[in-house]
Design an enzyme around this catalytic site. Structure first.
Site, mmCIF file in Angstrom:
data_model
loop_
_atom_site.group_PDB
_atom_site.id
_atom_site.type_symbol
_atom_site.label_atom_id
_atom_site.label_comp_id
_atom_site.label_asym_id
_atom_site.label_seq_id
_atom_site.Cartn_x
_atom_site.Cartn_y
_atom_site.Cartn_z
ATOM 1 N N GLU A 137 85.259 21.890 55.665
ATOM 2 C CA GLU A 137 84.946 23.269 56.130
ATOM 3 C C GLU A 137 85.844 24.300 55.450
ATOM 4 O O GLU A 137 86.264 25.272 56.082
ATOM 5 C CB GLU A 137 85.119 23.370 57.648
HETATM 6 C C1 LIG Z 1 84.340 13.429 55.416
HETATM 7 C C2 LIG Z 1 83.836 14.677 54.761
HETATM 8 C C3 LIG Z 1 82.778 15.367 55.319
HETATM 9 C C4 LIG Z 1 82.279 16.511 54.697
HETATM 10 N N1 LIG Z 1 81.174 17.144 55.217
HETATM 11 C C5 LIG Z 1 80.571 18.124 54.496
HETATM 12 C C6 LIG Z 1 79.295 18.654 54.902
HETATM 13 O O1 LIG Z 1 78.735 18.283 55.940
HETATM 14 N N2 LIG Z 1 78.701 19.595 54.104
HETATM 15 C C7 LIG Z 1 79.286 20.033 52.955
HETATM 16 O O2 LIG Z 1 78.673 20.868 52.281
HETATM 17 N N3 LIG Z 1 80.494 19.561 52.558
HETATM 18 C C8 LIG Z 1 81.149 18.615 53.290
HETATM 19 N N4 LIG Z 1 82.350 18.103 52.874
HETATM 20 C C9 LIG Z 1 82.966 18.636 51.668
HETATM 21 C C10 LIG Z 1 84.219 19.452 51.946
HETATM 22 O O3 LIG Z 1 83.890 20.661 52.568
HETATM 23 C C11 LIG Z 1 84.974 19.627 50.599
HETATM 24 O O4 LIG Z 1 85.509 18.344 50.262
HETATM 25 C C12 LIG Z 1 86.061 20.667 50.668
HETATM 26 O O5 LIG Z 1 85.512 21.959 50.810
HETATM 27 C C13 LIG Z 1 86.974 20.645 49.430
HETATM 28 O O6 LIG Z 1 86.246 20.597 48.231
HETATM 29 P P1 LIG Z 1 86.641 19.507 47.131
HETATM 30 O O7 LIG Z 1 86.682 18.185 47.809
HETATM 31 O O8 LIG Z 1 85.745 19.658 45.983
HETATM 32 O O9 LIG Z 1 88.125 19.855 46.717
HETATM 33 P P2 LIG Z 1 88.566 20.914 45.575
HETATM 34 O O10 LIG Z 1 87.804 22.186 45.738
HETATM 35 O O11 LIG Z 1 88.536 20.253 44.252
HETATM 36 O O12 LIG Z 1 90.087 21.197 46.004
HETATM 37 C C14 LIG Z 1 91.180 20.332 45.650
HETATM 38 C C15 LIG Z 1 92.475 21.041 46.034
HETATM 39 O O13 LIG Z 1 92.608 22.259 45.283
HETATM 40 C C16 LIG Z 1 92.758 23.381 46.160
HETATM 41 N N5 LIG Z 1 92.016 24.527 45.604
HETATM 42 C C17 LIG Z 1 90.760 24.541 45.103
HETATM 43 N N6 LIG Z 1 90.420 25.779 44.726
HETATM 44 C C18 LIG Z 1 91.473 26.583 44.992
HETATM 45 C C19 LIG Z 1 91.734 27.976 44.858
HETATM 46 N N7 LIG Z 1 90.825 28.828 44.401
HETATM 47 N N8 LIG Z 1 92.948 28.437 45.252
HETATM 48 C C20 LIG Z 1 93.859 27.606 45.771
HETATM 49 N N9 LIG Z 1 93.680 26.284 45.935
HETATM 50 C C21 LIG Z 1 92.491 25.779 45.561
HETATM 51 C C22 LIG Z 1 92.190 22.942 47.490
HETATM 52 O O14 LIG Z 1 92.765 23.652 48.585
HETATM 53 C C23 LIG Z 1 92.553 21.439 47.505
HETATM 54 O O15 LIG Z 1 93.843 21.284 47.980
HETATM 55 C C24 LIG Z 1 82.886 16.991 53.509
HETATM 56 C C25 LIG Z 1 83.977 16.303 52.962
HETATM 57 C C26 LIG Z 1 84.432 15.153 53.559
HETATM 58 C C27 LIG Z 1 85.562 14.396 52.907
#
Ligand SMILES: Cc1cc2nc3c(=O)[nH]c(=O)nc-3n(C[C@H](O)[C@H](O)[C@H](O)COP(=O)(O)OP(=O)(O)OC[C@H]3O[C@@H](n4cnc5c(N)ncnc54)[C@H](O)[C@@H]3O)c2cc1C
Length: 585
Positions: A439
């Protein structure tokens, strides 16, 4: 063996009193309700949760969900399916949905209390109705009359469930990178193609149909989030008479193996020309989805509270039972229950006061949302909406971080028995860890707070919120005399004020570097104000405020230093690497 789950009805009733349930019940849509109705419905749901939902929690953790690679069908353990079906059959879904949409007509703050009880009993299972509730809110505001008729009633009944489909392999925090496409076919229908990952309850055998809310890009759209549109894509198509038709071209191609929340299937979904309907206008997808995301952010914050409450119940029961060593003052030759050791009692009180603070922060935000949506006076509505917007990222990030912290303390109270699976407390720790990630990660929440919520209005809304916290402390002092630890609360308010002025006047790169400690400082200060408000209720509440002030609010000065230290100290060479960007103009 893990302690049986007990719904925290007493604590919930106390907090509902502090955050102004009486005022909420006077709002026009709730005229049909009395305070006794709220108490009765929560007590009945608490019994249901303890008897029907809680026993399925460790089963979901052990067995997880299974994907049949051939058919793309996902099954969850039978007891979870049966519990959710009984929840539907017994008429529990939609407690806080308006009566004209087929719901129970209770205020949001009461819906939040029921959601807490559900999530405390089984966090993984609660994610299914949570997403459906968010979809109901979104569709009630954005869907056409026909779409509402097709989808909303069945979602409210609990017979259908919903998902939120944002994330893609290359689009996580940055939704502007979404590539899923929507094109019009010769019959004028939208066809959706692309891959969505990490979709919670994206496929399962519990509901009759699954309604996917998908962000996608239409031909010729502008780049970034401005070019996104929202589509409703049912797993099974719906015929004109409302009956279920053909299977749509959406298929689950993977279920994740995860650290925790094993009972919730996290799915990779492939949309291969699936038929969808546009919700709202083309390119208004993010605006519409924000409604569901804001609801989901408060719900995920609530999961931090829920996992903490359950972990604390287990830790307290264990600390009363386990004997080890002799506590100060105990008779020579005896062993003491570990709760008699000051260090263990301190851990339990850290948990208890964190839970109090989270519950106050979340319930006050939900009660404020009720006033924002239903008060007859537009100025009052706007002021309350401003507070809800400000507190949403604070609550999401702080409560989920606290959930991890409290669950970790529960493992610590159990000693070695906490690290093995038999006591059940290790599951709390594993389940808690997703909260800070999904989220919108907590880093993204902190950025939202400083950039959108604080700096865009020059800090005005935050100044008002901090003034309120200060007023709560001083009015408690008028009633009770000086509260224990009041000096730490005053120092926290002034640190939060100073950090806010620094944020408003600093360069982007500097405030982004301090956003996370700033958010924690704000969360502690505002929660401190709410605990001060609660302190007038009893001697024990005043004592808990004092404990929180000494143990937590005393960290404010350090958080101020970290929040305002700027970005120059974060040079990449400290990590032994060099990067192209510095962020300085
Ligand atoms: C169990 C689970 C359930 C989920 N359920 C859903 C769902 O129902 N629907 C859905 O759409 N998604 C869902 N997600 C996805 C989830 O919302 C994303 O994993 C999350 O938003 C982070 O994206 P990412 O994993 O690509 O990490 P990334 O975006 O790659 O981030 C990696 C790190 O970099 C940091 N970062 C990235 N960009 C920036 C920035 N601009 N400034 C500072 N720091 C930054 C982040 O804070 C994090 O620490 C789910 C994920 C999991 C694991």
């Amino acid at each position: 063996m893990s302690a049986p789950y007990a719904p925290p009805l007493g604590a919930i009733a106390r907090v509902l009193g502090v955050v102004g349930l009486d005022e909420v019940l006077e709002l026009p849509p709730f005229g049909h309700l009395a305070a006794g109705d709220v108490e009765d419905v929560l007590a009945a749901f608490g019994r249901f949760a303890a008897e029907v939902i809680a026993p399925t929690d460790s089963i979901g953790d052990h067995e997880g969900a299974h994907l049949d690679q051939q058919t793309g069908e996902v099954t969850v353990p039978r007891p979870l399916r049966d519990a959710l079906r009984r929840w539907v059959d017994d008429g529990w879904p939609g407690l806080a949905v308006p009566i004209d949409l087929g719901g129970g007509g209770f205020p949001e703050v009461v819906g939040l209390a029921a959601d807490e009880i559900f999530a405390t009993a089984n966090l993984s299972l609660s994610l299914n109705p949570m997403l459906t509730e968010g979809a109901i809110q979104l569709l009630s505001r954005w869907a056409t009359a026909r779409q509402k008729k097709t989808y909303v009633e069945l979602l409210v009944s609990g017979r259908w469930s919903a998902t939120m489909d944002l994330t893609e392999p290359d689009a996580g925090s940055d939704l502007g990178a979404i590539r899923t496409r929507a094109t019009l076919d010769d019959d004028g229908r939208w066809r959706i193609s692309g891959t969505k990952v990490f979709i919670t309850w994206g496929e399962h055998d519990v509901a009759e149909n699954i309604v996917h809310l998908v962000l996608a890009r239409t031909p010729g759209s502008p780049p970034g989030t401005k070019g996104l549109s929202l589509f409703v894509v049912p797993r099974q198509l719906v015929d004109d008479d409302g009956s279920l038709g053909m299977r749509n071209a959406v298929r689950c191609i993977g279920v994740e193996h995860k650290l925790g929340i094993h009972g919730s299937p996290t799915c990779m979904l492939e949309f291969d020309g699936a038929i969808g309907e546009l919700v709202g206008r083309e390119h208004s997808g993010m605006e519409a989805m924000f409604m569901m995301m804001n609801f989901a952010r408060l719900s995920v914050a609530l999961q931090g509270l829920a996992v903490a409450e359950r972990a604390h119940q287990q830790a307290l029961a264990y600390a009363l039972d386990r004997r080890q060593g002799r506590a100060p003052g105990a008779q020579a030759g005896t062993t003491s229950p570990i709760i008699e050791h000051p260090d263990v009692r301190r851990m339990l009180l850290l948990q208890a006061t964190s839970i109090d603070a989270m519950r106050l922060l979340l319930y006050s935000t939900a009660a404020t949302a009720d006033v924002a949506h239903h008060h007859p006076d537009t100025t009052r509505r706007a002021a309350c909406q401003e507070r809800v917007d400000l507190l949403t990222p604070v609550a999401k990030a702080w409560c989920t971080d606290e959930g991890v912290r409290v669950a970790s303390l529960a493992v610590q109270v159990h000693g070695g028995s906490g690290y093995v699976e038999e006591t059940g407390v290790a599951q709390r720790y594993r389940d808690s860890r997703i909260g800070p990630i999904y989220e919108g990660t907590n880093g993204i929440q902190a950025i939202d707070l400083v950039q959108r919520k604080v700096c865009r209005d020059g800090g005005c809304a935050m100044r008002r919120a901090l003034d309120d916290a200060s007023i709560s402390l001083e009015s408690a002092a008028l009633d009770l005399g000086e509260l224990p630890g009041a000096e730490h609360m005053r120092a926290a308010v002034s640190a939060a004020q100073e950090a806010t002025e620094w944020m408003v006047s600093s360069a982007d790169v500097d405030r982004l570097a301090g956003a996370t400690p700033y958010l924690e400082l704000i969360a502690l200060t505002i929660s401190g104000g709410l605990l001060a408000k609660q302190a007038v209720r009893s001697v024990s509440d005043a004592g808990r405020f004092g404990f929180f002030a000494v143990e937590r609010l005393s960290a404010a000065q350090g958080l101020l230093v970290a929040a305002t230290a700027g970005a120059d100290r974060l040079t990449p060479d400290l990590l032994g690497c060099s990067l192209a960007v510095s962020g300085r103009a």
